[in-house]
Design an enzyme around this catalytic site. Structure first.
Site, PDB file in Angstrom:
ATOM      1  N   LYS A  21      35.627  -4.338  23.994  1.00 23.34           N
ATOM      2  CA  LYS A  21      34.381  -4.795  23.665  1.00 23.34           C
ATOM      3  C   LYS A  21      33.848  -3.843  22.953  1.00 23.34           C
ATOM      4  O   LYS A  21      33.134  -4.066  22.035  1.00 23.34           O
ATOM      5  CB  LYS A  21      33.555  -4.677  24.996  1.00 23.34           C
ATOM      6  CG  LYS A  21      32.325  -5.156  24.886  1.00 23.34           C
ATOM      7  CD  LYS A  21      31.376  -5.372  26.032  1.00 23.34           C
ATOM      8  CE  LYS A  21      30.895  -4.274  26.615  1.00 23.34           C
ATOM      9  NZ  LYS A  21      29.826  -3.698  25.936  1.00 23.34           N
TER      10      LYS A  21
ATOM     11  N   HIS B 282      35.992  -2.913  34.077  1.00 20.51           N
ATOM     12  CA  HIS B 282      36.168  -1.576  34.192  1.00 20.51           C
ATOM     13  C   HIS B 282      37.636  -1.623  35.154  1.00 20.51           C
ATOM     14  O   HIS B 282      38.435  -0.981  35.055  1.00 20.51           O
ATOM     15  CB  HIS B 282      35.482  -0.508  34.989  1.00 20.51           C
ATOM     16  CG  HIS B 282      34.176  -0.293  34.209  1.00 20.51           C
ATOM     17  ND1 HIS B 282      33.005  -0.798  34.428  1.00 20.51           N
ATOM     18  CD2 HIS B 282      33.929   0.370  33.110  1.00 20.51           C
ATOM     19  CE1 HIS B 282      32.168  -0.213  33.460  1.00 20.51           C
ATOM     20  NE2 HIS B 282      32.683   0.500  33.037  1.00 20.51           N
TER      21      HIS B 282
ATOM     22  N   HIS C 190      32.306  -2.618  37.102  1.00 20.78           N
ATOM     23  CA  HIS C 190      32.298  -4.106  37.159  1.00 20.78           C
ATOM     24  C   HIS C 190      33.609  -4.289  36.872  1.00 20.78           C
ATOM     25  O   HIS C 190      34.578  -3.486  36.565  1.00 20.78           O
ATOM     26  CB  HIS C 190      31.287  -4.616  35.992  1.00 20.78           C
ATOM     27  CG  HIS C 190      31.345  -4.410  34.557  1.00 20.78           C
ATOM     28  ND1 HIS C 190      32.757  -4.912  33.906  1.00 20.78           N
ATOM     29  CD2 HIS C 190      30.819  -3.333  33.791  1.00 20.78           C
ATOM     30  CE1 HIS C 190      32.389  -3.916  32.802  1.00 20.78           C
ATOM     31  NE2 HIS C 190      31.557  -3.369  32.591  1.00 20.78           N
TER      32      HIS C 190
ATOM     33  N   SER D 248      29.645  -6.174  30.915  1.00 22.88           N
ATOM     34  CA  SER D 248      28.995  -4.984  30.642  1.00 22.88           C
ATOM     35  C   SER D 248      28.090  -4.454  31.644  1.00 22.88           C
ATOM     36  O   SER D 248      27.516  -5.467  32.170  1.00 22.88           O
ATOM     37  CB  SER D 248      28.251  -4.918  29.185  1.00 22.88           C
ATOM     38  OG  SER D 248      27.408  -4.016  29.006  1.00 22.88           O
TER      39      SER D 248
ATOM     40  N   GLY E  63      30.447   5.096  35.013  1.00 23.19           N
ATOM     41  CA  GLY E  63      30.101   4.380  36.215  1.00 23.19           C
ATOM     42  C   GLY E  63      29.492   2.768  36.079  1.00 23.19           C
ATOM     43  O   GLY E  63      29.836   2.341  35.024  1.00 23.19           O
TER      44      GLY E  63
ATOM     45  N   ARG F 204      25.405  -3.446  31.236  1.00 27.03           N
ATOM     46  CA  ARG F 204      23.903  -3.868  31.086  1.00 27.03           C
ATOM     47  C   ARG F 204      23.740  -5.103  31.487  1.00 27.03           C
ATOM     48  O   ARG F 204      22.476  -5.735  31.571  1.00 27.03           O
ATOM     49  CB  ARG F 204      23.772  -3.746  29.497  1.00 27.03           C
ATOM     50  CG  ARG F 204      23.698  -2.440  28.971  1.00 27.03           C
ATOM     51  CD  ARG F 204      24.182  -2.268  27.251  1.00 27.03           C
ATOM     52  NE  ARG F 204      24.430  -0.970  26.980  1.00 27.03           N
ATOM     53  CZ  ARG F 204      23.597  -0.239  25.979  1.00 27.03           C
ATOM     54  NH1 ARG F 204      22.464  -1.207  25.449  1.00 27.03           N
ATOM     55  NH2 ARG F 204      23.911   0.791  25.699  1.00 27.03           N
TER      56      ARG F 204
END
Ligand code: PAF
Length: 283
Positions: free
Chosen positions: A151, A37, A34, A187, A31, A189
């Site tokens: 990645k 994905h 971004h 990412s 989930g 993050r």
């Protein structure tokens, strides 16, 4: 898009699709979707008739409880992003009991040594957790092809090994790294970075590009020292590791054996956010 929380219902729909000769692509995610994905989903839809996307925050792959607690949970916006693609999608969002049963525990795998390199040294048990959940998901979805971003290149190689060792029969496809305009690898993050750190973090990719220029001119030890020095002089980023490694064995190498393919890998902290990135050097 059809949404399934239960594996039995998902499997029923997949069986129906397969009976009608549809090929199934699979994009497993945790989930916090971004553009990276979404680009995996688009690539899957280009070569498969139907695409299953899973969203499951897998507890067994977190070596750090805080990281698991802080992991963004954005199901509503994830669904909206997937709907906006207007593709033939099946979304699978199981809970932990549906996927693991009673015991939420990682299996132990032997991935032939690649699990002990780089990320394996810093994230104890992480790849056993990834292997466990991906095996489980592959067994439920039984896709023709599954798509993973480069990645997490070490994860991609681990999944290829898992697929081979466990005879899962899936065509595992690695997809190029999707980057923000600055070059920062996309990412989930990145959203935790301040605006300034997000700008500064583009340094990681700039370094990788320079490493690619240096590769073949300087040896790996010299390049490594140069990278470590560049990070030491950077006020806001802390290097965890830099490696030049064989892309198959993931072992660090200092020879430029013409027959092998090499990649450079970086893990670094921007504030308390851990970022990873990598680049192909001679292929
Ligand atoms: O890359 C990820 O998001 C996860 O590690 C994966 C492959 C979905 C397994 O939980």
């Amino acid at each position: 898009m059809q949404i399934f929380r239960e594996k039995a219902l998902l499997q029923r729909e997949i069986s129906r699709l397969k009976l009608n000769k549809n090929t199934i692509g699979f994009v497993p995610t945790m989930g916090a979707l971004h553009q990276g994905h979404l680009s995996l989903v688009r690539q899957a839809a280009e070569v498969c008739d139907a695409v299953v996307v899973s969203i499951f925050i897998n507890p067994t792959q977190f070596d750090n409880l805080k990281d698991l607690e802080n992991y963004p949970r954005t199901l509503d916006s994830d669904i909206a992003l997937l709907e906006d693609l207007h593709l033939d999608l099946l979304l699978f969002t199981p809970n932990a009991a549906e996927l693991y049963g009673e015991e939420i525990q990682a299996m132990h795998f032997d991935f032939g040594g690649i699990e002990h390199e780089m990320e394996g040294k810093y994230r104890t048990g992480h790849f056993n957790g990834v292997g466990t959940v991906v095996k489980r998901l592959f067994e439920i979805v039984v896709p023709n092809k599954a798509f993973f971003g480069e990645k997490d290149f070490q994860q991609l190689q681990i999944i290829r090994k898992l697929n081979e060792k466990e005879n899962l029969g899936v065509d595992v496809i690695g997809c190029p790294i999707d980057r923000e305009d600055t070059g920062l690898a996309r990412s989930s993050r990145n959203d935790r970075l301040s605006a300034n750190l997000r700008k500064e973090a583009a340094f990681i990719y700039q370094i990788l590009l320079k490493v690619k220029e240096k590769f073949g001119i300087e040896n790996a030890d010299e390049i490594k020292l140069w990278v470590e020095n560049e990070f030491e002089n950077h006020a806001e980023l802390n290097l965890e590791y830099f490696e030049i490694a064989d892309s198959k064995t993931l072992r660090s190498e200092n020879n430029n054996d013409q027959k092998s393919t090499f990649r450079a890998f970086i893990a670094a902290y921007a504030g308390d956010v851990r970022l990873i990135d990598n680049i192909a050097l001679n292929y």
